[in-house]
Design an enzyme around this catalytic site. Structure first.
Site, PDB file in Angstrom:
ATOM      1  N   HIS A 190      12.148 -19.440   4.907  1.00 20.12           N
ATOM      2  CA  HIS A 190      12.979 -18.247   5.070  1.00 20.12           C
ATOM      3  C   HIS A 190      12.419 -17.028   4.336  1.00 20.12           C
ATOM      4  CE1 HIS A 190      15.794 -21.042   6.802  1.00 20.12           C
ATOM      5  NE2 HIS A 190      15.744 -21.768   5.703  1.00 20.12           N
ATOM      6  N   ILE A 207      12.740 -17.139   9.307  1.00 17.29           N
ATOM      7  CA  ILE A 207      14.028 -17.170   9.991  1.00 17.29           C
ATOM      8  C   ILE A 207      15.169 -17.127   8.975  1.00 17.29           C
ATOM      9  CG2 ILE A 207      13.074 -18.438  11.948  1.00 17.29           C
ATOM     10  CD1 ILE A 207      14.359 -20.978  10.820  1.00 17.29           C
ATOM     11  N   GLY A 224      20.139 -21.370   8.285  1.00 17.04           N
ATOM     12  CA  GLY A 224      21.248 -21.780   9.133  1.00 17.04           C
ATOM     13  C   GLY A 224      22.587 -21.572   8.453  1.00 17.04           C
ATOM     14  N   ASP A 264      19.236 -22.001  -1.947  1.00 17.41           N
ATOM     15  CA  ASP A 264      18.442 -22.620  -0.883  1.00 17.41           C
ATOM     16  C   ASP A 264      17.112 -21.882  -0.800  1.00 17.41           C
ATOM     17  OD1 ASP A 264      17.309 -23.691   1.384  1.00 17.41           O
ATOM     18  OD2 ASP A 264      19.154 -23.661   2.550  1.00 17.41           O
TER      19      ASP A 264
END
Length: 281
Positions: free
Chosen positions: A193, A208, A211, A188
């Site tokens: 990120h 961040i 998820g 991913d």
């Protein structure tokens, strides 16, 4: 601009992955296992020289189609994409090595209206080389910049209720400052990120945590208290992401008997995962 029929029937390529024991170990390390070197139960997931176990949350990264919504022909504003919900249903034990095949498709598209975004529902079937179904993962992606394209306003998936009582069990697990950089190597590679400038354009003060990395941390907590680190004990889980986690923060998972759960960041006392439901054998 999204074209409803085109995105609903978007041809996401089948992915074949040669899974190795090293991949299984790396995934476990990338979601935080192994931080307690004295916990022998965690070693079963991160020491390839042992009879290696595979974390039951790993189907979310296996035969992953990548950040396909960023392709220009989807019409999606990829900078404003946020992972909204995730589910995993396990059908067979996960292998530590061998070929796995992922077939992902869009299952629904909801237009919340101009300025309100859209919801994209997708599903991945994960099978082994012999065709045996290993797991099905379901995902809800919130397209924050793409509402108002003329699609249907529903149906919207219902959420799992969380009890109003105090949780029966609480597990605190730390994340590392560089954890998103490790986790993105699972496939991913959304720059949200990793790249501070991309994060800023998306409205975040810094990159961040994925998820799905947060999901891995929460699944670890659930496996610890509901499954006693038995990989085959987990049958399914589903959750809603309600706020981002910043790498380096501590995730506190609050769990009720029966499998309901939520999680919050300790440092900011913000709920980051809600409406969780897990089924264990």
């Amino acid at each position: 601009m999204i074209e409803y029929e085109r995105l609903l029937n978007y041809p996401i390529p089948e992915v074949r992955q040669r899974l190795t024991r090293r991949d299984a170990v790396f995934y476990a390390l990338s979601v935080g296992l192994g931080q307690d070197p004295m916990d022998r139960r965690q070693l079963d997931y991160v020491d390839a020289d042992r009879v290696l176990r595979v974390l039951p949350s790993m189907p979310v990264v296996l035969a992953h189609p990548g950040f396909w919504v960023a392709h220009p022909d989807t019409g999606v504003d990829a900078v404003k994409v946020v992972h909204g919900e995730q589910s995993i249903t396990l059908h067979a034990p996960l292998p530590a090595e061998g070929e796995v095949i992922g077939r992902t498709r869009v299952t629904g598209l909801v237009d919340k209206g101009e300025g309100k975004g859209a919801l994209l529902y997708s599903e991945k079937e994960l099978r082994d080389a012999g065709g045996r179904l290993l797991a099905v993962t379901g995902s809800t992606t919130f397209l924050r910049g793409d509402g108002g394209f003329g699609g249907p306003p529903g149906p919207v998936k219902p959420v799992n209720p969380v009890p109003e009582t105090e949780p029966d069990m609480v597990v605190d697990l730390p994340t590392r400052p560089e954890q998103a950089l490790y986790y993105r190597l699972n496939g991913d590679d959304n720059p949200l990120h990793a790249d501070p400038e991309v994060a800023a354009r998306a409205g975040f003060p810094r990159p961040i945590l994925h998820g799905l990395c947060t999901l891995g941390v929460v699944a670890h907590a659930l496996l610890r208290v509901l499954g006693d680190y038995e990989a085959g004990a987990m049958r399914s889980l589903s959750l809603r992401f309600s706020a981002p986690v910043f790498p380096g923060e501590t995730i506190r998972t609050e769990i009720w008997r029966g499998g309901a759960f939520r999680a919050r960041v300790v440092e900011r006392d913000v709920v980051v995962v809600n409406n969780g439901a897990a089924v264990f054998a």
